[in-house]
Design a protein around this motif. Structure first.
Motif, short mmCIF file in Angstrom:
data_model
loop_
_atom_site.label_atom_id
_atom_site.label_comp_id
_atom_site.label_asym_id
_atom_site.label_seq_id
_atom_site.Cartn_x
_atom_site.Cartn_y
_atom_site.Cartn_z
N SER A 40 -17.92 -63.48 -17.35
CA SER A 40 -17.45 -63.91 -16.03
C SER A 40 -18.60 -64.46 -15.19
O SER A 40 -19.65 -63.83 -15.04
CB SER A 40 -16.80 -62.72 -15.30
OG SER A 40 -16.37 -63.11 -14.01
N ARG A 75 -14.58 -61.12 -21.96
CA ARG A 75 -14.27 -61.93 -20.79
C ARG A 75 -14.97 -61.40 -19.53
O ARG A 75 -15.49 -62.18 -18.73
CB ARG A 75 -12.76 -61.99 -20.57
CG ARG A 75 -12.39 -63.06 -19.54
CD ARG A 75 -10.92 -63.17 -19.31
NE ARG A 75 -10.63 -64.39 -18.57
CZ ARG A 75 -9.46 -64.66 -18.03
NH1 ARG A 75 -8.45 -63.81 -18.17
NH2 ARG A 75 -9.28 -65.78 -17.37
N ARG A 76 -14.99 -60.10 -19.39
CA ARG A 76 -15.72 -59.51 -18.24
C ARG A 76 -17.21 -59.85 -18.33
O ARG A 76 -17.85 -60.18 -17.33
CB ARG A 76 -15.52 -58.00 -18.21
CG ARG A 76 -14.14 -57.54 -17.77
CD ARG A 76 -14.16 -56.06 -17.39
NE ARG A 76 -14.53 -55.22 -18.52
CZ ARG A 76 -13.66 -54.67 -19.36
NH1 ARG A 76 -12.36 -54.86 -19.20
NH2 ARG A 76 -14.08 -53.91 -20.34
N ARG A 77 -17.74 -59.77 -19.53
CA ARG A 77 -19.17 -60.02 -19.73
C ARG A 77 -19.54 -61.47 -19.41
O ARG A 77 -20.62 -61.75 -18.89
CB ARG A 77 -19.50 -59.69 -21.19
CG ARG A 77 -20.97 -59.50 -21.50
CD ARG A 77 -21.15 -59.04 -22.94
NE ARG A 77 -20.74 -57.65 -23.13
CZ ARG A 77 -19.73 -57.26 -23.90
NH1 ARG A 77 -18.99 -58.15 -24.56
NH2 ARG A 77 -19.43 -55.99 -24.02
#
Length: 344
Positions: free
Chosen positions: A22, A18-20
């Motif tokens: 974003s 999910r961070r990647r």
């Protein structure tokens, strides 16, 4: 912990995905849908048809491609796909500034072939039985990275970000069940990994067309099974015609999923019409399968709060209009090979 549980991706893998992702994908809305003749069931649909590439597949393809590039430079990437995954990989490669190649079956719809080309991929069209062999041959010839449509840890982690997004949108609220369409099983695997950890009381349910019910059969018997393409091609849900779920998705599904249901073709069309009207968006048949379970298995969910995954909307206007007005195919009258055969 049993051996097959050791194969599962971690919740941390999905959080990292999910961070990647974003800022590179859309947060798609949850929309309320009212079932006909059933005011008691609270239904929310997750509109992944509103992703930039028209389906949830962008999450997995982009995460897997970015992870691969974190490990080192690549000359480009390749996959095989009948539509949605190929378009997603092409878009992901454009974001990363690398070439992409998608091997597609000759039975793929002209629209999905064209959309994949427009997204920047070199498209190689071959006989449906040759797509896997040809993709891996080109992979070896050109030294490309291969991104599997569903049987890949990083793809599953990317698909699992759908569940994290749903949890945020629920704002801490509970749901009784989540319904997920199943082709290769990557989306169901990723969602199951998150919800079994974060909402353990929620029933996690896969849904397949009756004409492509390989997982439902395997789930009953405890053995991963395969159906022939001549069998699965009968369903109008062209993105769910995969003859078998992947080995890695199966490890997740057999460990974490509560049930697998099947729905008839007429139920898929009924759900497609309902969703088209109530969400005011274009829906492909595969995307309507989860909601079809609410119509076909209504008593199972009466009075419950349910999230249904609306997975894609990659269908051209003429085909969509035809679907809205068409009768469902029957056992004795199989569908033609268009829309496409094979995996999405």
């Amino acid at each position: 912990m049993t051996d097959h549980l050791l194969d599962l991706i971690s919740v941390d893998d999905i959080v990292a995905a999910r961070r990647r992702l974003s800022g590179l994908i859309r947060e798609t809305p949850l929309r309320a849908v009212q079932l006909p003749h059933d005011p008691t069931t609270d239904v929310l649909v997750k509109c992944e048809n509103l992703q930039p590439t028209g389906s949830f597949k962008l999450r997995g393809a982009l995460n897997a491609l970015l992870v691969a590039l974190e490990r080192g430079p690549r000359r480009g990437f390749i996959t095989y796909s009948a539509g949605n995954h190929g378009r997603a990989l092409a878009h992901a490669a454009q974001i990363a500034g690398v070439p992409s190649t998608v091997v597609m079956p000759a039975t793929a719809t002209e629209a999905k072939v064209e959309w994949t080309r427009l997204a920047g991929a070199e498209v190689v069209v071959v006989d449906p039985d040759d797509i896997v062999t040809r993709a891996h041959a080109i992979e070896d010839e050109r030294g490309l990275g291969f991104i599997h449509p569903f049987d890949d840890r990083d793809v599953i982690a990317g698909q699992g970000t759908v569940a994290l997004e749903i949890l945020d949108q629920l704002g801490g609220g509970e749901i009784d069940a989540i319904l997920v369409p199943v082709g290769g099983g990557g989306l169901l695997a990723g969602i199951a990994r998150i919800l079994s950890d974060r909402l353990p009381d929620t029933r996690i349910i896969g849904v397949e067309p009756e004409f492509a019910g390989d997982l439902a059969e395997g789930f009953r018997t405890g053995t991963r099974v395969a159906w022939g393409r001549e069998q699965t091609r009968r369903t109008i849900a062209d993105g769910l015609r995969s003859p078998q779920v992947g080995a890695l998705p199966w490890a997740h599904i057999s460990a974490l999923v509560d049930d697998v249901l099947t729905v008839p073709e007429e139920g898929i069309l009924d759900a497609l019409r309902l969703l088209a009207v109530q969400t005011d968006t274009v829906i492909e048949p595969s995307a309507a399968v989860a909601t079809a379970a609410l119509l076909h298995h209504g008593d199972t969910f009466r009075g419950a709060r349910v999230v249904s995954l609306l997975t894609g909307g990659n269908v051209d206007d003429a085909s969509f209009a035809k679907l809205l007005g068409s009768p469902a195919p029957t056992q004795s009258t199989p569908t033609s090979s268009r829309p496409e055969e094979g995996r999405s």
